[in-house]
Write a protein that holds these residues in place. Sequence first.
Motif, PDB file in Angstrom:
ATOM      1  N   SER A 263      49.844  37.394  28.072  1.00  0.00           N
ATOM      2  CA  SER A 263      50.860  37.464  29.124  1.00  0.00           C
ATOM      3  C   SER A 263      50.351  36.954  30.460  1.00  0.00           C
ATOM      4  N   LEU A 264      49.081  36.558  30.541  1.00  0.00           N
ATOM      5  CA  LEU A 264      48.578  35.898  31.736  1.00  0.00           C
ATOM      6  C   LEU A 264      49.200  34.503  31.836  1.00  0.00           C
ATOM      7  N   PRO A 265      49.234  33.899  33.007  1.00  0.00           N
ATOM      8  CA  PRO A 265      49.854  32.567  33.133  1.00  0.00           C
ATOM      9  C   PRO A 265      49.280  31.547  32.161  1.00  0.00           C
ATOM     10  N   SER A 266      47.967  31.564  31.969  1.00  0.00           N
ATOM     11  CA  SER A 266      47.332  30.621  31.043  1.00  0.00           C
ATOM     12  C   SER A 266      47.345  31.137  29.612  1.00  0.00           C
ATOM     13  N   GLY A 267      47.511  32.451  29.437  1.00  0.00           N
ATOM     14  CA  GLY A 267      47.504  33.043  28.107  1.00  0.00           C
ATOM     15  C   GLY A 267      46.135  33.099  27.468  1.00  0.00           C
ATOM     16  N   ASP A 268      45.055  32.991  28.255  1.00  0.00           N
ATOM     17  CA  ASP A 268      43.723  32.986  27.657  1.00  0.00           C
ATOM     18  C   ASP A 268      42.719  33.738  28.524  1.00  0.00           C
ATOM     19  N   LEU A 269      41.435  33.612  28.162  1.00  0.00           N
ATOM     20  CA  LEU A 269      40.367  34.374  28.809  1.00  0.00           C
ATOM     21  C   LEU A 269      39.703  33.600  29.943  1.00  0.00           C
ATOM     22  N   GLY A 270      40.429  32.662  30.518  1.00  0.00           N
ATOM     23  CA  GLY A 270      39.875  31.849  31.588  1.00  0.00           C
ATOM     24  C   GLY A 270      40.045  32.462  32.965  1.00  0.00           C
ATOM     25  N   SER A 271      40.186  31.628  33.971  1.00  0.00           N
ATOM     26  CA  SER A 271      40.174  32.084  35.361  1.00  0.00           C
ATOM     27  C   SER A 271      41.311  33.052  35.666  1.00  0.00           C
ATOM     28  N   ASP A 272      42.448  32.939  34.968  1.00  0.00           N
ATOM     29  CA  ASP A 272      43.534  33.889  35.205  1.00  0.00           C
ATOM     30  C   ASP A 272      43.117  35.309  34.845  1.00  0.00           C
ATOM     31  N   ALA A 273      42.325  35.460  33.791  1.00  0.00           N
ATOM     32  CA  ALA A 273      41.854  36.786  33.397  1.00  0.00           C
ATOM     33  C   ALA A 273      40.940  37.371  34.469  1.00  0.00           C
ATOM     34  N   TYR A 274      40.076  36.541  35.036  1.00  0.00           N
ATOM     35  CA  TYR A 274      39.187  37.000  36.101  1.00  0.00           C
ATOM     36  C   TYR A 274      39.993  37.317  37.368  1.00  0.00           C
ATOM     37  N   ARG A 275      41.000  36.522  37.628  1.00  0.00           N
ATOM     38  CA  ARG A 275      41.853  36.785  38.794  1.00  0.00           C
ATOM     39  C   ARG A 275      42.607  38.103  38.619  1.00  0.00           C
ATOM     40  N   PHE A 276      43.011  38.404  37.379  1.00  0.00           N
ATOM     41  CA  PHE A 276      43.694  39.671  37.141  1.00  0.00           C
ATOM     42  C   PHE A 276      42.748  40.846  37.346  1.00  0.00           C
ATOM     43  N   VAL A 277      41.501  40.711  36.934  1.00  0.00           N
ATOM     44  CA  VAL A 277      40.512  41.752  37.205  1.00  0.00           C
ATOM     45  C   VAL A 277      40.378  41.964  38.704  1.00  0.00           C
ATOM     46  N   ASP A 278      40.343  40.880  39.465  1.00  0.00           N
ATOM     47  CA  ASP A 278      40.248  41.003  40.922  1.00  0.00           C
ATOM     48  C   ASP A 278      41.469  41.725  41.494  1.00  0.00           C
ATOM     49  N   PHE A 279      42.642  41.440  40.938  1.00  0.00           N
ATOM     50  CA  PHE A 279      43.861  42.130  41.375  1.00  0.00           C
ATOM     51  C   PHE A 279      43.755  43.631  41.100  1.00  0.00           C
ATOM     52  N   LEU A 280      43.291  44.000  39.910  1.00  0.00           N
ATOM     53  CA  LEU A 280      43.125  45.418  39.577  1.00  0.00           C
ATOM     54  C   LEU A 280      42.137  46.088  40.528  1.00  0.00           C
ATOM     55  N   THR A 281      41.073  45.372  40.829  1.00  0.00           N
ATOM     56  CA  THR A 281      40.059  45.915  41.739  1.00  0.00           C
ATOM     57  C   THR A 281      40.631  46.131  43.131  1.00  0.00           C
ATOM     58  N   GLU A 282      41.397  45.164  43.610  1.00  0.00           N
ATOM     59  CA  GLU A 282      41.997  45.271  44.942  1.00  0.00           C
ATOM     60  C   GLU A 282      42.959  46.455  45.016  1.00  0.00           C
ATOM     61  N   CYS A 283      43.645  46.720  43.910  1.00  0.00           N
ATOM     62  CA  CYS A 283      44.599  47.846  43.872  1.00  0.00           C
ATOM     63  C   CYS A 283      43.917  49.191  43.693  1.00  0.00           C
ATOM     64  N   LYS A 284      42.628  49.189  43.334  1.00  0.00           N
ATOM     65  CA  LYS A 284      41.833  50.391  43.055  1.00  0.00           C
ATOM     66  C   LYS A 284      42.174  51.026  41.699  1.00  0.00           C
ATOM     67  N   PHE A 285      42.624  50.186  40.745  1.00  0.00           N
ATOM     68  CA  PHE A 285      42.783  50.660  39.377  1.00  0.00           C
ATOM     69  C   PHE A 285      41.416  50.769  38.706  1.00  0.00           C
ATOM     70  N   SER A 286      41.387  51.504  37.587  1.00  0.00           N
ATOM     71  CA  SER A 286      40.143  51.676  36.836  1.00  0.00           C
ATOM     72  C   SER A 286      40.192  51.087  35.437  1.00  0.00           C
ATOM     73  N   TYR A 287      41.396  50.819  34.911  1.00  0.00           N
ATOM     74  CA  TYR A 287      41.535  50.361  33.524  1.00  0.00           C
ATOM     75  C   TYR A 287      42.453  49.149  33.421  1.00  0.00           C
ATOM     76  N   TRP A 288      42.091  48.259  32.527  1.00  0.00           N
ATOM     77  CA  TRP A 288      42.966  47.188  32.078  1.00  0.00           C
ATOM     78  C   TRP A 288      43.244  47.452  30.603  1.00  0.00           C
ATOM     79  N   GLN A 289      44.486  47.855  30.297  1.00  0.00           N
ATOM     80  CA  GLN A 289      44.848  48.078  28.903  1.00  0.00           C
ATOM     81  C   GLN A 289      45.548  46.849  28.346  1.00  0.00           C
ATOM     82  N   MET A 290      45.273  46.575  27.066  1.00  0.00           N
ATOM     83  CA  MET A 290      45.886  45.423  26.398  1.00  0.00           C
ATOM     84  C   MET A 290      46.198  45.778  24.958  1.00  0.00           C
TER      85      MET A 290
END
Length: 497
Positions: A23-50
């Motif tokens: 469901s990431l824009p690229s649909g893979d484990l590339g830069s979008d996945a790392y950008r999503f981790v950064d988004f979670l970090t900025e929000c102060k979340f602790s988990y990424w569930q998939m």
Amino acid sequence: MITDNTPKAIDQRSAGVLLHPTSLPSGDLGSDAYRFVDFLTECKFSYWQMLPLGQPSHGLSPYQCLSVHAGNTALISPEMLVKSGWIESIPTKNNFPDRTIALRQAWNSVDQNSAKDAQDKLSRFEQLHAHWIKDYALFLALKAEHNDAPWWEWPEPLRDRNPEAIRQAESGLEAEIRFHSFGQFIFLSQWQALRQYANVKGIRLFGDTPIFIAENSADAWTHRNYFLLNEQGRPSVVAGVPPDYFSSTGQRWGNPLYNWEAIQADGFSWWIEQLETQFDRFDLLRIDHFRSFQAYWEISAASQTAETGRGVEAPGEALFEALDTHFNPLPIVVEDLGTITEEVTALRDQFELPGMKILQFAFDGNPDNPYLPDNIGMEFVVYTGTHDNDTTVGWYDDLPDDAKERVGGYTNPAETRMPWGLIELALSSNAKLAILPMQDLLELGSEARMNLPGSLNQHNWAWQVGWHQIPEHLAERLSSLLQACNREYTNAQHPCR
């Protein structure tokens, strides 16, 4: 009644987001996945569930996979192949990255150039995963050799794994076998890099594993004795669930059922090996359809729906005793939704396994409804909705007026519009962990629903987010909410595994 039991698998009051990598824009484990981790970090979340990471056996469903061990090579990022030096540039098809060609190019660079370092790494990977990788790679090579026919339609010696037939196949298909093994090596390499990045940022990866396997899978082919299959490899009974909230005719999944007697006789080694693979990838794991470990729904393979069937007991207590002893602790969450009996609840509680609570199920007017916020204890993971639910906006729009009034009694919609009313309920609940679907954070309607259970909807599993959909101040709003509800990630929390 709310209890004060703290689940062993979750050590802090925390929160996370549900978003499958596809469901990431690229649909893979590339830069979008790392950008999503950064988004979670900025929000102060602790988990990424998939959802499960396996290779779908057909279509896009991650709950019908070709192997319980193999990763979905469609998640491999061509961008990361370039950055890692495996290929020089990203091949395209119709202006989109061609992952299949990219992986072939990467393999050719290793195979034809005999790059010793890469060959050595691949050999170490194959040795470490020897209990499944060779059989899986051969399975894929044989599927292609037989025009993608299911394994039970292969010539009988191959269908039944005659040793001489297997030896000849391994010899004749050696190049393809190594290619498929290489694909899994690349998948795991990219996954481990992403997991390390997430863990350093304070994000734990929360995975999912189906309870059943697909009939057309390497597991059914290589471990036929562990499943209720006849001499031709076909089931007379299949898995599913009886009619429930999600479907008036039940869900006929069609998966083969376990031969629990054979699995238990081998000390549950098949389940132990499967979870070892998952715990190599995730910090926390959800097991789908937990109630079938206590008793599963058996449907005649000839039946087109799940309305007629029978419940059959399973050795859940013995299985979880073996798993608890082997892993100690056992970092899992169980999907205990649907028709849950006292026996299922007792099995869950015996091993102190966190269950799930879905707020969309809460507002039927029954004060004893276990999904009402007032009735949710610490030992649960609370969700606004799951991948099988409509988005919260879509759900609320379809509610009758009396149900909307009951929701309003908790959320005060005059002040907080949906989905934020339900989001705030989840975050302020007693549950140790709160998980929010990304669609809800973006205030999306039914058009963004991930899956409609029991259907072949063409939109199932296909939704993708766009970075342009994320409001400018969303991270600030979420971090404030998490802080107010004592769920924000801080460096004082326990480090990731």
